[in-house]
Write a protein that holds these residues in place. Structure first.
Motif, PDB file in Angstrom:
ATOM      1  N   PHE A   1       0.850  -1.190   0.000  1.00 41.89           N
ATOM      2  CA  PHE A   1       0.000   0.000   0.000  1.00 41.89           C
ATOM      3  C   PHE A   1       0.887   1.243   0.000  1.00 41.89           C
ATOM      4  O   PHE A   1       1.860   1.320   0.758  1.00 41.89           O
ATOM      5  CB  PHE A   1      -0.897   0.043   1.240  1.00 41.89           C
ATOM      6  CG  PHE A   1      -1.962  -1.001   1.267  1.00 41.89           C
ATOM      7  CD1 PHE A   1      -3.224  -0.750   0.746  1.00 41.89           C
ATOM      8  CD2 PHE A   1      -1.714  -2.249   1.827  1.00 41.89           C
ATOM      9  CE1 PHE A   1      -4.213  -1.712   0.785  1.00 41.89           C
ATOM     10  CE2 PHE A   1      -2.698  -3.211   1.865  1.00 41.89           C
ATOM     11  CZ  PHE A   1      -3.951  -2.946   1.340  1.00 41.89           C
ATOM     12  N   VAL A   2       0.534   2.191  -0.838  1.00 41.57           N
ATOM     13  CA  VAL A   2       1.192   3.499  -0.846  1.00 41.57           C
ATOM     14  C   VAL A   2       0.093   4.552  -0.723  1.00 41.57           C
ATOM     15  O   VAL A   2      -0.862   4.545  -1.510  1.00 41.57           O
ATOM     16  CB  VAL A   2       1.989   3.742  -2.142  1.00 41.57           C
ATOM     17  CG1 VAL A   2       2.723   5.075  -2.053  1.00 41.57           C
ATOM     18  CG2 VAL A   2       2.972   2.612  -2.394  1.00 41.57           C
ATOM     19  N   ALA A   3       0.222   5.422   0.262  1.00 41.36           N
ATOM     20  CA  ALA A   3      -0.767   6.485   0.451  1.00 41.36           C
ATOM     21  C   ALA A   3      -0.045   7.816   0.535  1.00 41.36           C
ATOM     22  O   ALA A   3       1.039   7.922   1.121  1.00 41.36           O
ATOM     23  CB  ALA A   3      -1.583   6.247   1.715  1.00 41.36           C
ATOM     24  N   ALA A   4      -0.631   8.842  -0.077  1.00 40.74           N
ATOM     25  CA  ALA A   4      -0.019  10.174  -0.062  1.00 40.74           C
ATOM     26  C   ALA A   4      -1.078  11.225   0.214  1.00 40.74           C
ATOM     27  O   ALA A   4      -2.258  11.048  -0.127  1.00 40.74           O
ATOM     28  CB  ALA A   4       0.674  10.458  -1.401  1.00 40.74           C
ATOM     29  N   ASP A   5      -0.651  12.317   0.829  1.00 42.67           N
ATOM     30  CA  ASP A   5      -1.563  13.426   1.120  1.00 42.67           C
ATOM     31  C   ASP A   5      -0.788  14.720   1.003  1.00 42.67           C
ATOM     32  O   ASP A   5       0.342  14.835   1.507  1.00 42.67           O
ATOM     33  CB  ASP A   5      -2.154  13.286   2.522  1.00 42.67           C
ATOM     34  CG  ASP A   5      -3.278  14.283   2.760  1.00 42.67           C
ATOM     35  OD1 ASP A   5      -4.427  13.936   2.457  1.00 42.67           O
ATOM     36  OD2 ASP A   5      -2.983  15.402   3.231  1.00 42.67           O
ATOM     37  N   ALA A   6      -1.382  15.702   0.324  1.00 40.12           N
ATOM     38  CA  ALA A   6      -0.724  16.990   0.100  1.00 40.12           C
ATOM     39  C   ALA A   6      -0.947  17.926   1.277  1.00 40.12           C
ATOM     40  O   ALA A   6      -2.040  17.989   1.846  1.00 40.12           O
ATOM     41  CB  ALA A   6      -1.233  17.630  -1.192  1.00 40.12           C
ATOM     42  N   TRP A   7       0.067  18.672   1.592  1.00 41.70           N
ATOM     43  CA  TRP A   7       0.080  19.619   2.713  1.00 41.70           C
ATOM     44  C   TRP A   7      -0.793  20.834   2.404  1.00 41.70           C
ATOM     45  O   TRP A   7      -0.708  21.437   1.331  1.00 41.70           O
ATOM     46  CB  TRP A   7       1.530  20.029   2.948  1.00 41.70           C
ATOM     47  CG  TRP A   7       1.816  21.137   3.888  1.00 41.70           C
ATOM     48  CD1 TRP A   7       1.779  21.101   5.251  1.00 41.70           C
ATOM     49  CD2 TRP A   7       2.277  22.451   3.539  1.00 41.70           C
ATOM     50  NE1 TRP A   7       2.165  22.300   5.776  1.00 41.70           N
ATOM     51  CE2 TRP A   7       2.486  23.158   4.749  1.00 41.70           C
ATOM     52  CE3 TRP A   7       2.530  23.101   2.328  1.00 41.70           C
ATOM     53  CZ2 TRP A   7       2.932  24.476   4.777  1.00 41.70           C
ATOM     54  CZ3 TRP A   7       2.964  24.417   2.356  1.00 41.70           C
ATOM     55  CH2 TRP A   7       3.164  25.098   3.575  1.00 41.70           C
ATOM     56  N   ARG A   8      -1.666  21.185   3.319  1.00 41.51           N
ATOM     57  CA  ARG A   8      -2.488  22.399   3.269  1.00 41.51           C
ATOM     58  C   ARG A   8      -3.213  22.563   1.928  1.00 41.51           C
ATOM     59  O   ARG A   8      -3.234  23.643   1.341  1.00 41.51           O
ATOM     60  CB  ARG A   8      -1.628  23.626   3.556  1.00 41.51           C
ATOM     61  CG  ARG A   8      -1.078  23.628   4.978  1.00 41.51           C
ATOM     62  CD  ARG A   8      -0.348  24.907   5.313  1.00 41.51           C
ATOM     63  NE  ARG A   8       0.153  24.885   6.680  1.00 41.51           N
ATOM     64  CZ  ARG A   8       0.886  25.842   7.230  1.00 41.51           C
ATOM     65  NH1 ARG A   8       1.196  26.927   6.504  1.00 41.51           N
ATOM     66  NH2 ARG A   8       1.311  25.749   8.471  1.00 41.51           N
ATOM     67  N   TYR A   9      -3.815  21.486   1.477  1.00 42.27           N
ATOM     68  CA  TYR A   9      -4.524  21.506   0.190  1.00 42.27           C
ATOM     69  C   TYR A   9      -5.831  22.298   0.291  1.00 42.27           C
ATOM     70  O   TYR A   9      -6.181  23.081  -0.589  1.00 42.27           O
ATOM     71  CB  TYR A   9      -4.804  20.072  -0.245  1.00 42.27           C
ATOM     72  CG  TYR A   9      -5.606  19.928  -1.515  1.00 42.27           C
ATOM     73  CD1 TYR A   9      -4.989  19.955  -2.752  1.00 42.27           C
ATOM     74  CD2 TYR A   9      -6.990  19.737  -1.455  1.00 42.27           C
ATOM     75  CE1 TYR A   9      -5.728  19.816  -3.924  1.00 42.27           C
ATOM     76  CE2 TYR A   9      -7.740  19.585  -2.613  1.00 42.27           C
ATOM     77  CZ  TYR A   9      -7.100  19.634  -3.841  1.00 42.27           C
ATOM     78  OH  TYR A   9      -7.829  19.493  -4.995  1.00 42.27           O
ATOM     79  N   GLY A  10      -6.574  22.090   1.386  1.00 37.27           N
ATOM     80  CA  GLY A  10      -7.906  22.677   1.504  1.00 37.27           C
ATOM     81  C   GLY A  10      -7.925  24.187   1.557  1.00 37.27           C
ATOM     82  O   GLY A  10      -8.940  24.812   1.234  1.00 37.27           O
TER      83      GLY A  10
END
Length: 411
Positions: free
Chosen positions: A12-21
């Motif tokens: 599994f590889v998961a990513a999330d962008a910083w301060r997207y919202g």
């Protein structure tokens, strides 16, 4: 109902962008496009094929399943290296608040196709790691970083600890991901490229340690001696700005102003305190250490400490640290006098670790042996009978004072 025949273990590889919202629509669209380009470029440069990954996109990130059994080593090391390099180039010409910065989690676990995506533990586990407080704190603590990488226990022990990549175990910092509200608790290892594990530990760990030095039946006259001995020991160990917060159990708060302060508390300070307590005539003390004062008190008053007092003839001091303190300052440490191999795990809920200074391993509890008479107790009645000496022992009839050695060992 999921078909158990479709169950498999995958990466599994998961990513999330910083301060997207907090960005406007145009900025979000640019960020999504950059994220796709970054992953594709890093994958191709590291010998992977991101186009073959099964992905669930979420605007500011994604969850991907990688079924290639040979992909783990490439994901853990070259993929992250290439991704970090791509992000560095992308961010170089951008304002700080418009940069693309990522949290990236990697895990190996179970998966079953389901109506809304995937079921089984793997997808949940990698998601918990990605959104955990230690991972978020790491990215916030290093504002110049382009990404923070977190790997699960299965990845760390399967790839990193086996030295199968160009990364070393000491490149990672172990953290505890604890989410009681979600029923999740697991160890994980984090890394920020370009930042040493020691620096990261000092930035993301607690800013203070709470220390409790305690003996429940200590007379008031000796309690003051213990407090003075403990404070003097901090000075002797080169640890300043220590605040004494209670006169009851001799509690202290130690600011961690330098990365090595915690290791010095567990090593050099404990050694100075042990000697000071012996000189004060009260060696049988329990020392609890955690980032929380109440937890440090509970450790110092634990049954594990009481069992050592009852099981060791010389009534030594007992050091008990929380799992958090052990992971941060003890596990894998080479600091002076810390000796990770001398700690024994004594609890799981919550986890704690015990050390008895002077012992290579803590003595096991001996419920059949009576608790030792403390140094401050009144003298016992004299014994009658013949008096003789054997080595370091004096025999008064049926009573022995000191230690009797036989063939080089204590009888």
């Amino acid at each position: 109902m999921p078909d158990h025949k479709e169950f498999s273990r995958v990466l599994f590889v998961a990513a999330d962008a910083w301060r997207y919202g907090g960005r406007d629509g145009r900025q979000q669209a640019e960020l999504q496009e950059a994220l796709v380009d970054a992953v594709n470029a890093a994958g191709q440069a590291s010998g992977l094929d991101p186009a073959s990954w099964e992905r669930q996109d979420a605007g500011d990130g994604f969850l991907a399943i990688v079924r290639d059994n040979g992909a783990e080593l490439a994901l853990v090391d070259p993929f992250v290296r290439e991704l970090n390099a791509w992000l560095a180039r992308f961010n170089h010409v951008r304002r700080a608040d418009t940069r693309l910065r990522l949290r990236l989690a990697i895990h190996h676990g179970g998966v079953v196709p389901a109506a809304c995506g995937y079921a089984a533990d793997g997808a949940v586990h990698v998601g918990r790691l990605l959104n955990s407080d230690p991972v978020r704190a790491a990215l916030d603590a290093v504002p110049e970083a382009n990404l923070v990488q977190v790997v699960s226990e299965s990845i760390y022990h399967g790839s990193v600890r086996q030295c199968l990549t160009d990364l070393y175990p000491e490149d990672f910092t172990e953290v505890l991901v604890d989410m009681p509200g979600k029923g999740f608790r697991a160890a994980a290892w984090i890394r920020v490229p370009g930042t040493s594990a020691e620096q990261l530990s000092s930035l993301t760990g607690p800013e203070t340690l709470a220390v409790c030095v305690r003996r429940p039946d200590l007379p008031a006259a000796l309690a003051d001696s213990v407090g003075r001995a403990a404070l003097a020991s901090f000075d002797a160990a080169g640890i300043s700005a220590v605040e004494k917060i209670s006169n009851w159990d001799n509690d202290f708060v130690v600011p961690l102003s330098a990365p090595d302060t915690g290791s010095r508390v567990l090593g050099v300070w404990v050694d100075h305190l042990t000697r000071a307590l012996a000189e004060a005539g009260c060696p049988a003390m329990s020392i609890g250490i955690d980032s929380d004062v109440a937890a440090a008190r509970q450790l110092a008053a634990s049954q594990a400490a009481a069992a050592i007092f009852a099981g060791a003839a010389d009534a030594p001091p007992v050091l008990i640290v929380s799992g958090e303190v052990h992971r941060r300052f003890v596990a894998g440490s080479s600091a002076r006098m810390v000796a990770p191999e001398s700690f024994r795990r004594v609890g799981t809920e919550p986890e704690s670790w015990l050390r008895v200074p002077g012992y290579s391993l803590p003595p096991e509890p001996r419920p059949d042996r009576p608790a030792p008479t403390p140094a401050w107790a009144p003298a016992s009645a004299p014994h009658h009978g013949p008096v003789s000496n054997i080595g370091q022992a004096t025999i008064h009839g049926d009573h022995i004072t000191g230690n009797v050695y036989r063939d080089g060992r204590m009888a």
